[in-house]
Design an enzyme around this catalytic site. Structure first.
Site, mmCIF file in Angstrom:
data_model
loop_
_atom_site.group_PDB
_atom_site.id
_atom_site.type_symbol
_atom_site.label_atom_id
_atom_site.label_comp_id
_atom_site.label_asym_id
_atom_site.label_seq_id
_atom_site.Cartn_x
_atom_site.Cartn_y
_atom_site.Cartn_z
ATOM 1 N N HIS A 479 0.825 -1.205 0.000
ATOM 2 C CA HIS A 479 0.000 0.000 0.000
ATOM 3 C C HIS A 479 0.861 1.258 0.000
ATOM 4 O O HIS A 479 0.473 2.274 0.566
ATOM 5 C CB HIS A 479 -0.945 0.010 1.207
ATOM 6 C CG HIS A 479 -1.982 -1.064 1.166
ATOM 7 N ND1 HIS A 479 -2.849 -1.313 2.205
ATOM 8 C CD2 HIS A 479 -2.313 -1.948 0.200
ATOM 9 C CE1 HIS A 479 -3.644 -2.317 1.889
ATOM 10 N NE2 HIS A 479 -3.330 -2.718 0.674
ATOM 11 N N TYR A 480 2.018 1.190 -0.628
ATOM 12 C CA TYR A 480 2.908 2.352 -0.621
ATOM 13 C C TYR A 480 2.315 3.480 -1.468
ATOM 14 O O TYR A 480 1.561 3.264 -2.418
ATOM 15 C CB TYR A 480 4.314 1.978 -1.095
ATOM 16 C CG TYR A 480 4.383 1.112 -2.321
ATOM 17 C CD1 TYR A 480 4.371 1.670 -3.589
ATOM 18 C CD2 TYR A 480 4.453 -0.283 -2.213
ATOM 19 C CE1 TYR A 480 4.431 0.876 -4.723
ATOM 20 C CE2 TYR A 480 4.514 -1.085 -3.339
ATOM 21 C CZ TYR A 480 4.497 -0.494 -4.583
ATOM 22 O OH TYR A 480 4.549 -1.279 -5.700
#
Length: 545
Positions: A479-480
């Protein structure tokens, strides 16, 4: 879809979108309604690839290290091994499928029009979102969360609300994945050109008679290495839009001369705009999990349930023998060394040999070690941030990324709080059929920390310190975000500050990851901004036809 080798050497469009991913596909489909659109994707097609389409093969694409893989492995400077998409449909082709909207507060803080946001989510959901079939193990986790106080129980909903809920999934009832690429069915085919294997090397600018640079074209290559140029048609509404993701978008801005002068000079890149904020604010939501062996068989499931807590942590779960590992050998699916989920590893130990050694160690475990599931926690935000830097002038090379997991002590405290909730769920009455009485939570924590899910230096009895457990077992859940953030690199309309006719529309613009899982909101944003741009064009030009 066409291979870039079929493209003319020079072409002209109203919009050029760089990146056919989770944001780029819905954006291209929308803009094609009344404009000519070129969508450039550096990877190939997701269609016909069972590693992408089948739930039972989850993880196989992530563990594929070949040059044609839809997943490109990268290792952050923190030592956590991760992946970026290289396929039409982007991360929605690789992820665990969970579909959940951002909360109302996130929408308000983003300055979005709530009505158009809802309409855009619904537009996405008609094609890619489904209600999962919740079976025994996931149901036990759900009931356990409610039992330990993660209330109210909100049932099945796409909405983000405190308590426990069943979320959506992009896997249908047959276990078939539906990706952002499927949203291209909304497109007007005569107005949209989709080129595969078309990496963009740089954006072209003109200054002629202007106070600031104007983006007016791109240079991309095809599979044969031939250079192609695509330019914008004349018209004040025509734009280049970068939707290359949290790694690709800041990377392309830098390669095009927009970024910190020090970095650009180091790579002999002509400075178009000295913009020190490009590549800053990189964040990745840390994930930590506990494996719980089960005395009875459990279903194969990816993320279906989420507990949204008041202390900034989200609880989710996945299950099944060899669950979704995508390989015939035993592995821990999305938590396996095959996928490369290797936490903080000293640089000299970040090798394929080390991964292979961990895989061999896993083969020696008894089959019973693979019956069960993981309960995981990840933290909202996160607060900790890092940065991204170029490593070369080749857009296919990974940039260097530092996420600084748990640098802010509040993130570490949230992890500890999340682990405490997981401990309570494991010990709950509802979850009791799926745990061995003789395996205490302390034993489970130590088992997880010492198993070959990562190559960390092992600490004895990490269960004594949940802070140590969090640091030792940190993994990515992909989920960067960050690198081209709103109010730093782009304005609230996603226009690149200081440049005309250029926007960035994707997760690189986020300060925090939306909701519990970002893909729903990234797809929504592509549709949302597409509609806004169509309305702007209509206001300027009137009806197109």
């Amino acid at each position: 879809m066409h291979q870039a080798t079929t493209a003319p050497i020079v072409s002209y469009y109203d919009y050029i979108i760089v990146g056919g991913g989770t944001a780029g596909c819905p954006l291209a489909a929308t803009l094609s309604q009344n404009s000519s659109v070129l969508l450039l994707e550096r990877g190939g097609s997701p269609y016909g690839n069972t590693n992408i389409s089948d739930l039972a093969a989850f993880g196989a694409a992530l563990s594929d290290l070949s040059p044609t893989s839809p997943s490109q492995r990268f290792i952050s400077k923190d030592g956590v091994v991760s992946a970026r998409a290289r396929v039409l449909g982007g991360g929605s082709c690789l992820n665990a499928g969970f579909y959940s909207r951002a909360g109302p507060e996130y929408v308000r803080l983003a300055g979005w029009d709530a009505r158009l946001v809802n309409e855009s989510y619904e537009w996405v959901e008609k094609v890619v979102a489904f209600q999962p079939q919740v079976k025994q193990w996931q149901n036990a986790v759900k009931e356990g969360l409610v039992e330990v106080g993660i209330r109210p129980y909100n049932g099945f909903t796409y909405d983000h609300a405190y308590g426990t809920k069943i979320g959506g999934t992009i896997f249908d009832a047959d276990g078939h994945r539906h990706t952002a690429a499927d949203l291209l069915r909304y497109a007007r085919p005569s107005r949209l050109t989709v080129l595969l294997h078309a990496p963009v090397y740089r954006i072209l600018f003109t200054r002629r008679g202007r106070t600031k640079p104007k983006a007016h074209g791109v240079i991309f290559t095809d599979a044969n290495g031939m250079l192609h140029r695509a330019y914008l048609n004349k018209g004040s509404n025509n734009e280049i839009i970068v939707s290359s993701g949290a790694l690709g978008s800041p990377q392309l801005l830098m390669l095009s001369g927009i970024g910190p002068k020090r970095q650009l000079d180091a790579h002999n890149i002509t400075v178009i705009l000295d913009q020190p904020m490009v590549g800053l604010g990189m964040s990745d939501n840390p994930m930590n999990a506990v494996f719980i062996p089960s005395p009875q068989p459990v279903e194969v499931s990816l993320i279906q349930i989420v507990g949204i807590t008041h202390n900034g942590t989200y609880i989710e779960a996945a299950s099944g023998e060899n669950f979704a590992g995508g390989a015939q050998t035993q592995n821990y699916g999305m938590f396996s060394p095959q996928i490369g989920q290797l936490s903080t590893v000293p640089p000299k130990q970040r090798t394929q040999e080390a991964i292979d050694k961990a895989v061999e160690a896993m083969k020696a475990l008894p089959p019973s070690a693979f019956v069960g599931g993981f309960i995981l926690e990840k933290i909202m935000g996160p607060i900790s941030t890092g940065h991204l830097e170029l490593t070369s002038r080749n857009p296919n090379d990974n940039p260097s990324v530092t996420f600084n997991y748990f640098k802010d002590p509040r993130d570490l405290q949230r992890c500890v709080d999340g682990m405490k909730i997981i401990e309570k769920v494991i010990e709950s009455q509802a979850f009791s059929p799926f745990r061995f009485d003789f395996l205490s939570v302390t034993t489970l924590l130590n088992m997880t920390a010492s198993s070959p899910i990562n190559l960390l230096p092992k600490h004895a009895n990490v269960s004594r310190s949940l802070e140590q457990f969090c640091k030792d077992t940190v993994m990515t859940i992909w989920h960067y975000h960050g690198g081209c953030q709103v109010a730093r690199v782009v304005d609230h309309d996603y226009k690149v500050i200081g440049i005309d006719s250029l926007r960035v529309i994707d997760g690189s613009t986020f300060r925090n990851s939306p909701g519990t899982n970002p893909q729903a909101t990234v797809m929504m944003l592509g549709r949302y901004m597409g509609v806004k741009l169509m309305r702007e064009r209509y206001a300027t030009n009137g009806p197109d036809e």
